[in-house]
Design a protein around this motif. Sequence first.
Motif, PDB file in Angstrom:
ATOM      1  N   ARG A  79       0.827  -1.202   0.000  1.00  0.00           N
ATOM      2  CA  ARG A  79       0.000   0.000   0.000  1.00  0.00           C
ATOM      3  C   ARG A  79       0.868   1.262   0.000  1.00  0.00           C
ATOM      4  O   ARG A  79       1.855   1.343   0.733  1.00  0.00           O
ATOM      5  N   PHE A  80       0.459   2.229  -0.838  1.00  0.00           N
ATOM      6  CA  PHE A  80       1.027   3.580  -0.828  1.00  0.00           C
ATOM      7  C   PHE A  80      -0.138   4.535  -0.577  1.00  0.00           C
ATOM      8  O   PHE A  80      -1.108   4.539  -1.345  1.00  0.00           O
ATOM      9  N   ASN A  81      -0.030   5.359   0.459  1.00  0.00           N
ATOM     10  CA  ASN A  81      -1.176   6.177   0.840  1.00  0.00           C
ATOM     11  C   ASN A  81      -0.708   7.565   1.277  1.00  0.00           C
ATOM     12  O   ASN A  81       0.359   7.712   1.884  1.00  0.00           O
ATOM     13  N   SER A  82      -1.524   8.566   0.970  1.00  0.00           N
ATOM     14  CA  SER A  82      -1.276   9.930   1.438  1.00  0.00           C
ATOM     15  C   SER A  82      -2.621  10.638   1.564  1.00  0.00           C
ATOM     16  O   SER A  82      -3.576  10.316   0.850  1.00  0.00           O
ATOM     17  N   GLY A  83      -2.683  11.600   2.469  1.00  0.00           N
ATOM     18  CA  GLY A  83      -3.930  12.315   2.711  1.00  0.00           C
ATOM     19  C   GLY A  83      -4.764  11.642   3.785  1.00  0.00           C
ATOM     20  O   GLY A  83      -4.373  10.628   4.375  1.00  0.00           O
ATOM     21  N   ARG A  84      -5.934  12.207   4.052  1.00  0.00           N
ATOM     22  CA  ARG A  84      -6.835  11.700   5.096  1.00  0.00           C
ATOM     23  C   ARG A  84      -8.241  11.556   4.529  1.00  0.00           C
ATOM     24  O   ARG A  84      -8.767  12.475   3.894  1.00  0.00           O
ATOM     25  N   TRP A  85      -8.820  10.384   4.740  1.00  0.00           N
ATOM     26  CA  TRP A  85     -10.195  10.141   4.310  1.00  0.00           C
ATOM     27  C   TRP A  85     -11.159  10.772   5.306  1.00  0.00           C
ATOM     28  O   TRP A  85     -11.151  10.455   6.493  1.00  0.00           O
ATOM     29  N   ASP A  86     -12.005  11.687   4.820  1.00  0.00           N
ATOM     30  CA  ASP A  86     -12.965  12.393   5.662  1.00  0.00           C
ATOM     31  C   ASP A  86     -14.244  11.557   5.750  1.00  0.00           C
ATOM     32  O   ASP A  86     -15.156  11.689   4.924  1.00  0.00           O
ATOM     33  N   ALA A  87     -14.301  10.672   6.755  1.00  0.00           N
ATOM     34  CA  ALA A  87     -15.436   9.752   6.861  1.00  0.00           C
ATOM     35  C   ALA A  87     -16.730  10.482   7.185  1.00  0.00           C
ATOM     36  O   ALA A  87     -17.814  10.045   6.770  1.00  0.00           O
ATOM     37  N   GLU A  88     -16.671  11.572   7.902  1.00  0.00           N
ATOM     38  CA  GLU A  88     -17.892  12.284   8.268  1.00  0.00           C
ATOM     39  C   GLU A  88     -18.559  12.931   7.059  1.00  0.00           C
ATOM     40  O   GLU A  88     -19.783  13.072   7.039  1.00  0.00           O
ATOM     41  N   SER A  89     -17.772  13.346   6.065  1.00  0.00           N
ATOM     42  CA  SER A  89     -18.340  13.998   4.879  1.00  0.00           C
ATOM     43  C   SER A  89     -18.516  13.033   3.718  1.00  0.00           C
ATOM     44  O   SER A  89     -19.492  13.127   2.969  1.00  0.00           O
ATOM     45  N   ARG A  96     -14.364  -1.181   1.220  1.00  0.00           N
ATOM     46  CA  ARG A  96     -14.473  -1.520   2.645  1.00  0.00           C
ATOM     47  C   ARG A  96     -13.153  -1.310   3.387  1.00  0.00           C
ATOM     48  O   ARG A  96     -12.911  -1.920   4.427  1.00  0.00           O
ATOM     49  N   GLY A  97     -12.299  -0.450   2.844  1.00  0.00           N
ATOM     50  CA  GLY A  97     -11.003  -0.190   3.470  1.00  0.00           C
ATOM     51  C   GLY A  97      -9.972  -1.254   3.217  1.00  0.00           C
ATOM     52  O   GLY A  97      -8.839  -1.145   3.704  1.00  0.00           O
ATOM     53  N   ALA A  98     -10.313  -2.311   2.452  1.00  0.00           N
ATOM     54  CA  ALA A  98      -9.380  -3.410   2.235  1.00  0.00           C
ATOM     55  C   ALA A  98      -8.238  -3.009   1.316  1.00  0.00           C
ATOM     56  O   ALA A  98      -7.163  -3.619   1.365  1.00  0.00           O
ATOM     57  N   LYS A  99      -8.428  -2.001   0.448  1.00  0.00           N
ATOM     58  CA  LYS A  99      -7.373  -1.552  -0.461  1.00  0.00           C
ATOM     59  C   LYS A  99      -6.644  -0.328   0.065  1.00  0.00           C
ATOM     60  O   LYS A  99      -5.898   0.316  -0.675  1.00  0.00           O
ATOM     61  N   GLU A 100      -6.837  -0.020   1.311  1.00  0.00           N
ATOM     62  CA  GLU A 100      -6.257   1.192   1.891  1.00  0.00           C
ATOM     63  C   GLU A 100      -5.147   0.822   2.868  1.00  0.00           C
ATOM     64  O   GLU A 100      -5.202  -0.223   3.525  1.00  0.00           O
ATOM     65  N   GLY A 101      -4.144   1.658   2.958  1.00  0.00           N
ATOM     66  CA  GLY A 101      -3.063   1.466   3.915  1.00  0.00           C
ATOM     67  C   GLY A 101      -2.918   2.679   4.806  1.00  0.00           C
ATOM     68  O   GLY A 101      -3.629   3.679   4.664  1.00  0.00           O
ATOM     69  N   GLY A 102      -1.993   2.588   5.731  1.00  0.00           N
ATOM     70  CA  GLY A 102      -1.711   3.731   6.572  1.00  0.00           C
ATOM     71  C   GLY A 102      -0.932   4.799   5.817  1.00  0.00           C
ATOM     72  O   GLY A 102      -0.446   4.584   4.696  1.00  0.00           O
TER      73      GLY A 102
END
Length: 564
Positions: A79-89, A96-102
């Motif tokens: 996983r390569f990840n940057s930024g923040r997922w805004d769950a409230e908006s 389902r978050g399975a393709k997401e990393g820290g």
Amino acid sequence: MRHFYSFILSLIFTIFAAADPEYYERLVLEPLPQGSLLASFNFKSNASLRSFEQQHFRYIPRSLGQILQHAKTKELHLRFNSGRWDAESWGARPWRGAKEGGMGVELWAWVEADTEEDAFAQWITLNHALSGLFCASLNFIDSTRTTRPSITFEPLGDHSNASFSKLHLLHGTLPGEVVCTENLTPFLKLLPCKGKAGISSLLDGHKLFDASWQSMAIDVKPICPNDAPGCIVEMEQTVDMVLDIERSKRPHDTSNVQSWRLSEIFGRLIKGSCLATDIHGEASKSVCISAPYEHQIYTSEGSVEHKDILTNSRCYVLPSSEPFEMILPQQESQAVVSRPAPQLYASRSFTGHGQERGGVQSLLTNPSSDVAISFVYFETLPWFMKPYLHTLKAQTINSPPIPSDDIITSIYYRPALDRQRGTQLELQITLPPASTVRLTYDFEKAILRYTEYPPDANRGFDVASAVIRLFPNSSNAPSEAVYLRTTNLLLSLPTPDFSMPYNVIILTSTVMALAFGSIYNLLVRRFVGADEVGGFDLAKLKAKIKARLALLKDRFMNQKEKTQ
């Protein structure tokens, strides 16, 4: 004649490529609130397990396949990840978050080995090879950044019982890694069309890394279908990004963010199709968009539209060689297809003050009013961040108090060893309906050697995000696990004044230079009288000095008379 033969060969290649179901790609566009757009790119390449083991590579690239075989890696997740997922908006995470990393880079794999020492040696080999392939700092994942999760991750592929007993799960993170174009280029080189055709031609580094949130994922796993005679190896590549429509349309017209087109958002068109068949051998619906049925959408000539009223989605078959454009004009209805709400909200932060001790606080919220949720909370802490396990507490907020033992049902704790391994903490938690739990613990900060500080020591040290895996809570819930991750933390450690050693070195060098120079002159130079030097006439020297003084005196007197 030469052009005729080249045309025939290209036609044959196109026919065989179009009939091959071993490659599949799809782009899904989902408008989000606040003028944002979620773009999810998905690529799947399949090969039979037998051909993969015999190194007959076609759609799975040889560069990655040989690395996995050399390191005896049976299942890989990068996983390569940057930024923040805004769950409230924005709602629930894609896939389902399975393709997401820290934040940064995250890697976990199942390695085949007889012992843990052999598995770790293969793990280091894998990290170094992937570091060179993806131009990332994966070679810095050493024993201090490696953990062995027990219940957080499960293999997604199909493994035989004989081989599964020899598989070892290893997990590593680089929370401070900056994801950039150098990682995107080798990612695209793994695709059959290498970003020259198909939906991958939209991937541009300037647009991707200007997104509010972006994630790149690579998954390699074996799959043994029940209705197929043999097993296959599947490599799935995923790129997810949340684009700000107004910012992406610059320097074009930004007066109306409700209307947009692909060429404005991504800066280019889709250059035809790439192996335009799906896994069933039918024409691939490569581009899909989630939009209400009454919305008007215009596409390029030659594309074929397929509507699904139940899911409010429209998919398009791309023309084989012509560019593809999609236009979403201004709509009378501003309704959008909303994403499902998250099953859990999580945030994490530091507490306390001072340079010796601190604390970690995690807020976990269950938005459901009638269903309790169970999940695994997994943290990887650096060795210089030493938690006190007896201070671990779970307290409910704005609800009747619940004993901590009823919330935290099990604990797996692996303490750190200085400069050898980090701390591993896995908690199995049950969260009551409509409740918020504050999870806290204290920790002690270790003092590092001055050679262990990075060049930007006063910035702090990155602490990897926490991984949360939600278990299905009912028969109606999806069978796959749901993952989410918190943001990274920035830990401030006691930092020495690195300017003082510099000042001491400069002062010491100056004193040594003065002392050495004086002592050297005293030891080497020979002091003699002026009359002892051969060929030296003292009388002539005195006469020359007197003549010079007289000349200067005459010039001064003459200048004074002229002034008067």
